[in-house]
Design a protein around this motif. Sequence first.
Motif, PDB file in Angstrom:
ATOM      1  N   ALA A 163       0.949  -1.178   0.193  1.00 13.24           N
ATOM      2  CA  ALA A 163       0.017  -0.210   0.079  1.00 13.24           C
ATOM      3  C   ALA A 163       0.939   1.317  -0.020  1.00 13.24           C
ATOM      4  CB  ALA A 163      -0.968   0.006   1.125  1.00 13.24           C
ATOM      5  N   ALA A 164       1.987   1.349   0.616  1.00 16.83           N
ATOM      6  CA  ALA A 164       2.842   2.334   0.792  1.00 16.83           C
ATOM      7  C   ALA A 164       3.997   2.458  -0.381  1.00 16.83           C
ATOM      8  CB  ALA A 164       3.477   2.470   2.227  1.00 16.83           C
ATOM      9  N   LEU A 165       4.356   1.321  -1.078  1.00 15.65           N
ATOM     10  CA  LEU A 165       5.299   1.386  -1.902  1.00 15.65           C
ATOM     11  C   LEU A 165       5.259   1.428  -3.435  1.00 15.65           C
ATOM     12  CD1 LEU A 165       6.677  -1.889  -0.258  1.00 15.65           C
ATOM     13  CD2 LEU A 165       7.296   0.376   0.264  1.00 15.65           C
ATOM     14  N   SER A 166       6.012   2.271  -4.006  1.00 13.81           N
ATOM     15  CA  SER A 166       6.111   2.381  -5.369  1.00 13.81           C
ATOM     16  C   SER A 166       6.708   0.973  -6.057  1.00 13.81           C
ATOM     17  CB  SER A 166       7.246   3.511  -5.764  1.00 13.81           C
ATOM     18  OG  SER A 166       8.494   2.793  -5.396  1.00 13.81           O
ATOM     19  N   PRO A 167       6.657   0.853  -7.444  1.00 16.13           N
ATOM     20  CA  PRO A 167       6.916  -0.305  -8.026  1.00 16.13           C
ATOM     21  C   PRO A 167       8.307  -0.665  -7.580  1.00 16.13           C
ATOM     22  CG  PRO A 167       5.375   0.671  -9.352  1.00 16.13           C
ATOM     23  CD  PRO A 167       5.646   1.771  -8.250  1.00 16.13           C
ATOM     24  N   GLY A 168       9.211   0.214  -7.614  1.00 16.94           N
ATOM     25  CA  GLY A 168      10.697   0.102  -7.288  1.00 16.94           C
ATOM     26  C   GLY A 168      10.884  -0.170  -6.073  1.00 16.94           C
ATOM     27  N   ARG A 169      10.414   0.461  -4.935  1.00 12.47           N
ATOM     28  CA  ARG A 169      10.138  -0.040  -3.488  1.00 12.47           C
ATOM     29  C   ARG A 169       9.741  -1.495  -3.353  1.00 12.47           C
ATOM     30  NH1 ARG A 169      10.837   4.533  -0.107  1.00 12.47           N
ATOM     31  NH2 ARG A 169      12.971   5.363  -1.049  1.00 12.47           N
ATOM     32  N   GLN A 170       8.675  -1.969  -4.211  1.00 16.06           N
ATOM     33  CA  GLN A 170       8.406  -3.253  -4.299  1.00 16.06           C
ATOM     34  C   GLN A 170       9.303  -3.967  -4.450  1.00 16.06           C
ATOM     35  OE1 GLN A 170       4.130  -4.074  -5.711  1.00 16.06           O
ATOM     36  NE2 GLN A 170       3.614  -1.835  -5.374  1.00 16.06           N
ATOM     37  N   LEU A 171      10.185  -3.723  -5.599  1.00 11.11           N
ATOM     38  CA  LEU A 171      11.166  -4.689  -5.901  1.00 11.11           C
ATOM     39  C   LEU A 171      12.116  -4.748  -4.819  1.00 11.11           C
ATOM     40  CD1 LEU A 171      11.490  -3.618  -9.582  1.00 11.11           C
ATOM     41  CD2 LEU A 171      10.441  -5.648  -8.543  1.00 11.11           C
ATOM     42  N   ALA A 172      12.606  -3.354  -4.267  1.00 11.92           N
ATOM     43  CA  ALA A 172      13.660  -3.480  -3.115  1.00 11.92           C
ATOM     44  C   ALA A 172      12.861  -4.353  -1.796  1.00 11.92           C
ATOM     45  CB  ALA A 172      13.544  -1.788  -2.691  1.00 11.92           C
ATOM     46  N   ALA A 173      11.721  -4.179  -1.653  1.00 10.76           N
ATOM     47  CA  ALA A 173      11.113  -5.154  -0.449  1.00 10.76           C
ATOM     48  C   ALA A 173      11.252  -6.595  -0.793  1.00 10.76           C
ATOM     49  CB  ALA A 173       9.485  -4.680  -0.290  1.00 10.76           C
ATOM     50  N   LEU A 174      11.152  -7.067  -2.222  1.00 13.02           N
ATOM     51  CA  LEU A 174      11.192  -8.492  -2.589  1.00 13.02           C
ATOM     52  C   LEU A 174      12.843  -8.931  -2.161  1.00 13.02           C
ATOM     53  CD1 LEU A 174       9.300 -10.421  -3.732  1.00 13.02           C
ATOM     54  CD2 LEU A 174      10.276  -9.339  -5.966  1.00 13.02           C
ATOM     55  N   ASN A 175      13.786  -7.908  -2.460  1.00 12.36           N
ATOM     56  CA  ASN A 175      15.094  -8.303  -2.080  1.00 12.36           C
ATOM     57  C   ASN A 175      15.014  -8.116  -0.492  1.00 12.36           C
ATOM     58  OD1 ASN A 175      18.156  -6.706  -1.479  1.00 12.36           O
ATOM     59  ND2 ASN A 175      18.286  -8.038  -3.094  1.00 12.36           N
ATOM     60  N   PHE A 187       7.450 -15.424   6.526  1.00  8.92           N
ATOM     61  CA  PHE A 187       6.621 -14.322   6.414  1.00  8.92           C
ATOM     62  C   PHE A 187       5.344 -14.869   5.998  1.00  8.92           C
ATOM     63  CE2 PHE A 187      10.511 -12.133   5.268  1.00  8.92           C
ATOM     64  CZ  PHE A 187      10.246 -10.951   5.809  1.00  8.92           C
ATOM     65  N   ILE A 188       4.160 -14.239   6.626  1.00  9.01           N
ATOM     66  CA  ILE A 188       2.783 -14.352   6.127  1.00  9.01           C
ATOM     67  C   ILE A 188       2.388 -13.094   5.549  1.00  9.01           C
ATOM     68  CG2 ILE A 188       0.515 -15.401   6.653  1.00  9.01           C
ATOM     69  CD1 ILE A 188       1.677 -16.947   8.995  1.00  9.01           C
ATOM     70  N   ILE A 189       2.030 -13.011   4.335  1.00  6.04           N
ATOM     71  CA  ILE A 189       1.683 -11.786   3.671  1.00  6.04           C
ATOM     72  C   ILE A 189       0.323 -11.753   2.885  1.00  6.04           C
ATOM     73  CG2 ILE A 189       2.300  -9.727   2.153  1.00  6.04           C
ATOM     74  CD1 ILE A 189       5.370 -11.032   2.544  1.00  6.04           C
ATOM     75  N   ALA A 190      -0.534 -10.737   3.443  1.00  6.90           N
ATOM     76  CA  ALA A 190      -1.706 -10.590   2.757  1.00  6.90           C
ATOM     77  C   ALA A 190      -1.463  -9.351   1.657  1.00  6.90           C
ATOM     78  CB  ALA A 190      -2.869  -9.984   3.487  1.00  6.90           C
ATOM     79  N   THR A 191      -1.560  -9.758   0.100  1.00  3.79           N
ATOM     80  CA  THR A 191      -1.100  -8.816  -0.809  1.00  3.79           C
ATOM     81  C   THR A 191      -2.017  -8.706  -2.020  1.00  3.79           C
ATOM     82  OG1 THR A 191       0.779  -7.952  -1.897  1.00  3.79           O
ATOM     83  CG2 THR A 191       0.453 -10.411  -1.721  1.00  3.79           C
ATOM     84  N   HIS A 192      -1.947  -7.687  -2.586  1.00  2.00           N
ATOM     85  CA  HIS A 192      -2.598  -7.581  -3.947  1.00  2.00           C
ATOM     86  C   HIS A 192      -1.375  -7.370  -4.809  1.00  2.00           C
ATOM     87  CE1 HIS A 192      -6.714  -7.383  -2.712  1.00  2.00           C
ATOM     88  NE2 HIS A 192      -6.405  -6.290  -1.952  1.00  2.00           N
ATOM     89  N   SER A 193      -0.393  -7.254  -4.495  1.00  2.00           N
ATOM     90  CA  SER A 193       1.000  -7.012  -5.606  1.00  2.00           C
ATOM     91  C   SER A 193       1.343  -8.067  -6.214  1.00  2.00           C
ATOM     92  CB  SER A 193       1.939  -6.454  -4.580  1.00  2.00           C
ATOM     93  OG  SER A 193       3.168  -6.397  -5.549  1.00  2.00           O
ATOM     94  N   PRO A 194       1.160  -8.259  -7.516  1.00  2.00           N
ATOM     95  CA  PRO A 194       1.970  -9.359  -8.188  1.00  2.00           C
ATOM     96  C   PRO A 194       3.362  -9.153  -8.164  1.00  2.00           C
ATOM     97  CG  PRO A 194       0.769  -7.571  -9.866  1.00  2.00           C
ATOM     98  CD  PRO A 194       0.531  -7.125  -8.718  1.00  2.00           C
ATOM     99  N   ILE A 195       3.781  -7.901  -7.894  1.00  2.00           N
ATOM    100  CA  ILE A 195       5.306  -8.149  -7.617  1.00  2.00           C
ATOM    101  C   ILE A 195       5.746  -8.965  -6.342  1.00  2.00           C
ATOM    102  CG2 ILE A 195       7.636  -6.643  -7.261  1.00  2.00           C
ATOM    103  CD1 ILE A 195       6.302  -4.497  -9.076  1.00  2.00           C
ATOM    104  N   LEU A 196       5.418  -8.816  -5.460  1.00  4.70           N
ATOM    105  CA  LEU A 196       5.554  -9.628  -4.156  1.00  4.70           C
ATOM    106  C   LEU A 196       5.393 -10.763  -4.311  1.00  4.70           C
ATOM    107  CD1 LEU A 196       4.323  -6.981  -1.159  1.00  4.70           C
ATOM    108  CD2 LEU A 196       6.678  -7.115  -2.321  1.00  4.70           C
ATOM    109  N   MET A 197       3.973 -11.248  -4.736  1.00  6.00           N
ATOM    110  CA  MET A 197       3.732 -12.594  -4.799  1.00  6.00           C
ATOM    111  C   MET A 197       4.229 -13.473  -6.074  1.00  6.00           C
ATOM    112  SD  MET A 197      -0.233 -12.426  -6.446  1.00  6.00           S
ATOM    113  CE  MET A 197      -0.842 -11.008  -5.556  1.00  6.00           C
TER     114      MET A 197
END
Length: 244
Positions: A163-175, A187-197
Amino acid sequence: MPKRKEPYVALANIRPNAVVDYDIFPFSIPAVREIGSIHFHPNVTFFVGENGAGKSTVLEGIALALGFGAEGGTKNVHFRSAGSTSSLHENLRISRRVPAPSDEYFLRAESFFNVASHVDATGYLKGYGGKSLHTQSHGESFMAVLLNKFRGNGLYLLDEPEAALSPGRQLAALNAIHKLVENHSQFIIATHSPILMSYPNAKIIQFDESGINEVNFEDTEHFLITKDFLNNYPRRLSQLLQDD
Ligand SMILES: Nc1ncnc2c1ncn2[C@@H]1O[C@H](COP(=O)(O)OP(=O)(O)O)[C@@H](O)[C@H]1O
Ligand SMILES: [Mg+2]
């Protein structure tokens, strides 16, 4: 590949002696009835599905059953919440494996602001990189938590962190998530982000009216709709925005 073989949280079952009314929230939610069939992945388990499918209810139930406060944060953070919580946690039995995690955090995007206020008020900023979470943007403060607060050997429950993250930050979060997984975290993560999932060392649990099912990343609605839209957006837009 990540080294963790055993999850900290393996199963969350409804207590056999629980008084369950399937007509009333939270047991009226199909996914809640089937919660016991979720076998948590030792690295990352994603909860996906439509708004209202019950992802937050289940994640909160597990978090409260583990001893977190309803607003989230570490287990030391307990303060009165404006929102209501369900009784689900009182009826859950969590199967944990040993050793126990040495670091634990429950992050809810919707109450992160309140937790940040609590952190400021209690002067406990060291673990957050030393800077007030309020003087950083929502995304920056979330990244500060992910990068400075989470130390590994941890159990992390996150509700829509994107919810807080730009696509670039989502990639950084994945890392960052991957590094923590390599450092024995679950981790247990509820998400709508195809990048994270897209994270490969993971299991995706789809919540819907029929209950819960495991799905492959490329079969999720998030992947299919996003890919189709980006590949065909001029046509999709003219279909969506045409005058009747
Ligand atoms: N305290 C509550 N009392 C009654 N119904 C609730 C309560 N909290 C959530 N709900 C309902 O339960 C359903 C699941 O909500 P939620 O778990 O927040 O879904 P998700 O996180 O998947 O979007 C929604 O229809 C919501 O309106
Ligand atoms: Mg939710």
